[in-house]
Design a protein around this motif. Structure first.
Motif, PDB file in Angstrom:
ATOM      1  N   ARG A  93      12.646  12.618   7.762  1.00  0.00           N
ATOM      2  CA  ARG A  93      13.532  13.387   6.877  1.00  0.00           C
ATOM      3  C   ARG A  93      14.559  12.521   6.166  1.00  0.00           C
ATOM      4  N   ILE A 138       0.867  -1.186   0.000  1.00  0.00           N
ATOM      5  CA  ILE A 138       0.000   0.000   0.000  1.00  0.00           C
ATOM      6  C   ILE A 138       0.900   1.231   0.000  1.00  0.00           C
ATOM      7  N   ILE A 179      19.148  14.484  -0.495  1.00  0.00           N
ATOM      8  CA  ILE A 179      20.425  14.543   0.217  1.00  0.00           C
ATOM      9  C   ILE A 179      20.667  13.178   0.858  1.00  0.00           C
ATOM     10  N   HIS A 197       9.615   7.447   8.011  1.00  0.00           N
ATOM     11  CA  HIS A 197      11.033   7.770   7.766  1.00  0.00           C
ATOM     12  C   HIS A 197      11.339   9.265   7.812  1.00  0.00           C
TER      13      HIS A 197
HETATM   14  C1  LIG Z   1      10.778  19.129   1.174  1.00  0.00           C
HETATM   15  C2  LIG Z   1      11.293  17.772   1.566  1.00  0.00           C
HETATM   16  C3  LIG Z   1      12.643  17.465   1.448  1.00  0.00           C
HETATM   17  C4  LIG Z   1      13.132  16.208   1.807  1.00  0.00           C
HETATM   18  N1  LIG Z   1      14.452  15.929   1.626  1.00  0.00           N
HETATM   19  C5  LIG Z   1      14.943  14.687   1.923  1.00  0.00           C
HETATM   20  C6  LIG Z   1      16.296  14.370   1.674  1.00  0.00           C
HETATM   21  O1  LIG Z   1      17.052  15.206   1.185  1.00  0.00           O
HETATM   22  N2  LIG Z   1      16.748  13.117   1.995  1.00  0.00           N
HETATM   23  C7  LIG Z   1      15.917  12.148   2.539  1.00  0.00           C
HETATM   24  O2  LIG Z   1      16.379  11.045   2.817  1.00  0.00           O
HETATM   25  N3  LIG Z   1      14.603  12.424   2.764  1.00  0.00           N
HETATM   26  C8  LIG Z   1      14.099  13.662   2.475  1.00  0.00           C
HETATM   27  N4  LIG Z   1      12.780  13.959   2.703  1.00  0.00           N
HETATM   28  C9  LIG Z   1      11.935  12.950   3.351  1.00  0.00           C
HETATM   29  C10 LIG Z   1      11.456  11.901   2.342  1.00  0.00           C
HETATM   30  O3  LIG Z   1      10.834  12.564   1.279  1.00  0.00           O
HETATM   31  C11 LIG Z   1      10.477  10.935   3.012  1.00  0.00           C
HETATM   32  O4  LIG Z   1      11.027  10.396   4.197  1.00  0.00           O
HETATM   33  C12 LIG Z   1      10.139   9.769   2.062  1.00  0.00           C
HETATM   34  O5  LIG Z   1       9.806  10.259   0.796  1.00  0.00           O
HETATM   35  C13 LIG Z   1       9.016   8.932   2.611  1.00  0.00           C
HETATM   36  O6  LIG Z   1       8.715   7.948   1.636  1.00  0.00           O
HETATM   37  P1  LIG Z   1       7.399   7.102   1.722  1.00  0.00           P
HETATM   38  O7  LIG Z   1       7.430   6.121   0.600  1.00  0.00           O
HETATM   39  O8  LIG Z   1       7.255   6.554   3.107  1.00  0.00           O
HETATM   40  O9  LIG Z   1       6.202   8.175   1.575  1.00  0.00           O
HETATM   41  P2  LIG Z   1       5.598   8.957   0.301  1.00  0.00           P
HETATM   42  O10 LIG Z   1       6.615   9.264  -0.712  1.00  0.00           O
HETATM   43  O11 LIG Z   1       4.798  10.098   0.835  1.00  0.00           O
HETATM   44  O12 LIG Z   1       4.640   7.871  -0.347  1.00  0.00           O
HETATM   45  C14 LIG Z   1       3.465   7.430   0.275  1.00  0.00           C
HETATM   46  C15 LIG Z   1       2.504   6.999  -0.822  1.00  0.00           C
HETATM   47  O13 LIG Z   1       1.354   6.375  -0.222  1.00  0.00           O
HETATM   48  C16 LIG Z   1       0.243   6.695  -1.025  1.00  0.00           C
HETATM   49  N5  LIG Z   1      -1.000   6.430  -0.280  1.00  0.00           N
HETATM   50  C17 LIG Z   1      -1.567   7.193   0.691  1.00  0.00           C
HETATM   51  N6  LIG Z   1      -2.719   6.601   1.106  1.00  0.00           N
HETATM   52  C18 LIG Z   1      -2.878   5.470   0.370  1.00  0.00           C
HETATM   53  C19 LIG Z   1      -3.871   4.437   0.333  1.00  0.00           C
HETATM   54  N7  LIG Z   1      -4.958   4.428   1.151  1.00  0.00           N
HETATM   55  N8  LIG Z   1      -3.729   3.422  -0.562  1.00  0.00           N
HETATM   56  C20 LIG Z   1      -2.649   3.377  -1.390  1.00  0.00           C
HETATM   57  N9  LIG Z   1      -1.673   4.316  -1.377  1.00  0.00           N
HETATM   58  C21 LIG Z   1      -1.788   5.356  -0.502  1.00  0.00           C
HETATM   59  C22 LIG Z   1       0.458   8.145  -1.408  1.00  0.00           C
HETATM   60  O14 LIG Z   1      -0.308   8.480  -2.567  1.00  0.00           O
HETATM   61  C23 LIG Z   1       1.980   8.170  -1.635  1.00  0.00           C
HETATM   62  O15 LIG Z   1       2.292   7.988  -3.012  1.00  0.00           O
HETATM   63  C24 LIG Z   1      12.249  15.218   2.331  1.00  0.00           C
HETATM   64  C25 LIG Z   1      10.881  15.504   2.431  1.00  0.00           C
HETATM   65  C26 LIG Z   1      10.394  16.759   2.056  1.00  0.00           C
HETATM   66  C27 LIG Z   1       8.920  17.029   2.162  1.00  0.00           C
END
Ligand SMILES: Cc1cc2nc3c(=O)[nH]c(=O)nc-3n(C[C@H](O)[C@H](O)[C@H](O)COP(=O)(O)OP(=O)(O)OC[C@H]3O[C@@H](n4cnc5c(N)ncnc54)[C@H](O)[C@@H]3O)c2cc1C
Length: 386
Positions: free
Chosen positions: A350, A11, A50, A348
């Motif tokens: 930052r 998911i 980064i 996760h």
């Molecule tokens: C401005 C900014 C700068 C950053 N810079 C860095 C950096 O330099 N280095 C670093 O390591 N990290 C950085 N981060 C942090 C990093 O972006 C996050 O820790 C990481 O992207 C999290 O990944 P994720 O897959 O858990 O979440 P996300 O990328 O948010 O993905 C979650 C997904 O779940 C989906 N979803 C939600 N609800 C449902 C549902 N009911 N059913 C199916 N799918 C669903 C969403 O549509 C989304 O696509 C930064 C974040 C931001 C905002």
């Protein structure tokens, strides 16, 4: 409605979901990833990219260990994704520095160096002259800083495209719909004849209601980033996960006035191969609101221009905001959930880009019954249950 049967249903198609999906598909599992939006369309696709495990002043314990392992895995992971997808991800070991613009901050930064070195962080102190020699774009009044050559960057937009392509080529199916409900199928187990060598025979099945279709899976991985607490039937204990907004600005510089990633006490700037500079970032409680705000832009641009004054002439190319998945103790949650077959991979904050290569392997090894590369217990959801 007939339900589709899969070994693993993920998911969320952010970096965490895509990375673990690729990993499990490469081990022969049938994997489907559900996401109502574009893969990488949320936090993962707007992140600065980064990959800097050594420059965090306060990192310690299980958090630091995850970051260091993530950083170590990145060169091979980036090369593998590029090879499997045939696409470049712009992984560059450009180095990074934490820069002091005041005597007080220089004093504070300097006092961190021996502590960081004792924790295994590979950092050293640079005088103002040495820093300005490396980075002539820094202002004249700079007071020195901590620098490290091994820190790297990746272009997260390119990375997400390549990772999704690599996962698809490994057999992962991406389906454009949200997970609305997860439940246990009463009395339903994986039976003989459901796939040769199926290791799940006899295990209960989970049912996932999507927007359009229904799915039956032995394993369900909750990897929905900041939304991970909001999928009905997939229990996440309180305090769980909450969104912390980050805004960012990309400037067009032609030739970027910096070569490495630079942090001040207020913000950071990241050079890109196309000459742009990514400027970040705010950390705000704004619920699920992804607006770019006037105050957010002002604070980012003030901090960036203080660090590299020449950026003041650059045209603004793009502004955006993403929602970081934040947990109360800043550690992600990786491992078993309270339903049989439910797994967590979220929170996760930052470092979700930096830690994706190691988080994906930890979770895949737990699911496959192998040996995770790190002791997974500090990341267990159980810490919120006691
Ligand atoms: C401005 C900014 C700068 C950053 N810079 C860095 C950096 O330099 N280095 C670093 O390591 N990290 C950085 N981060 C942090 C990093 O972006 C996050 O820790 C990481 O992207 C999290 O990944 P994720 O897959 O858990 O979440 P996300 O990328 O948010 O993905 C979650 C997904 O779940 C989906 N979803 C939600 N609800 C449902 C549902 N009911 N059913 C199916 N799918 C669903 C969403 O549509 C989304 O696509 C930064 C974040 C931001 C905002």
């Amino acid at each position: 409605v007939t339900a589709h049967k899969v070994d693993v249903l993920v998911i969320g198609a952010g970096i965490q979901g895509c990375a673990v999906a690729r990993e499990l598909a490469r081990h022969g599992r049938t994997v489907v990833v559900l996401d109502p939006g574009e893969p990488g369309g949320e936090s993962s696709g707007v992140a600065a990219g980064i990959l800097g495990p050594h420059l965090d002043l306060t990192a310690d314990g299980a958090f630091l260990e995850l970051c260091l392992h993530g950083g170590d895995r990145w060169p091979d992971w980036a090369a593998a994704i590029e090879e499997e997808s045939g696409m470049a991800v712009e992984y560059v070991r450009c180095g990074a520095a934490r820069v002091a613009l005041s005597d007080a901050y220089a004093h504070e930064l300097r006092s961190h160096v021996p502590i960081m070195q004792a924790r295994g962080q590979n950092v050293g102190w640079f005088s103002a002259e040495a820093l300005r020699e490396r980075e002539p774009g820094l202002p004249e009044g700079v007071k020195g800083g901590i620098a490290v050559e091994s820190e790297a960057r990746v272009d997260t937009v390119r990375l997400m495209r390549a990772l999704v392509t690599a996962a698809r080529r490994a057999g992962v199916r991406f389906v454009r719909e949200g997970a609305r409900q997860v439940d246990v199928l009463p009395g339903a187990h994986w039976g003989p004849g459901e796939g040769e060598g199926n290791p799940f025979i006899g295990a209960p099945r989970l049912r996932i209601h999507g927007d359009l279709e229904r799915w039956e899976a032995r394993h369900v991985i909750l990897a929905a980033g900041a939304w991970s607490g909001a999928v009905p039937g997939a229990p996440v204990p309180t305090p769980g996960v909450r969104p912390l907004r980050g805004q960012a600005v990309v400037l067009d510089c032609g030739l970027p006035p910096i070569r490495s990633i630079l942090f001040s006490h207020r913000g950071y700037v990241v050079p890109r191969d196309d000459g742009s500079v990514y400027c970040g970032s705010t950390v705000e409680r704004a619920g699920f609101d992804r607006s770019v705000t006037a105050a957010g832009l002002r604070s980012i641009l003030d901090a960036s221009l203080e660090l590299v004054p020449a950026l003041g002439n650059a045209p603004v190319r793009e502004t955006f905001a993403g929602l970081r998945p934040h947990t109360e103790d800043f550690l992600p949650v990786l491992g078993r959930g309270s339903l049989p077959g439910l797994w967590h991979q979220w929170g996760h904050f930052r470092v979700g880009i930096l830690t994706a290569p190691v988080s994906a392997v930890i979770l895949a090894e737990l699911i496959l019954g192998g040996r995770p590369p790190l002791d997974p217990s500090p990341y267990s959801v159980n810490r919120f249950l006691s």
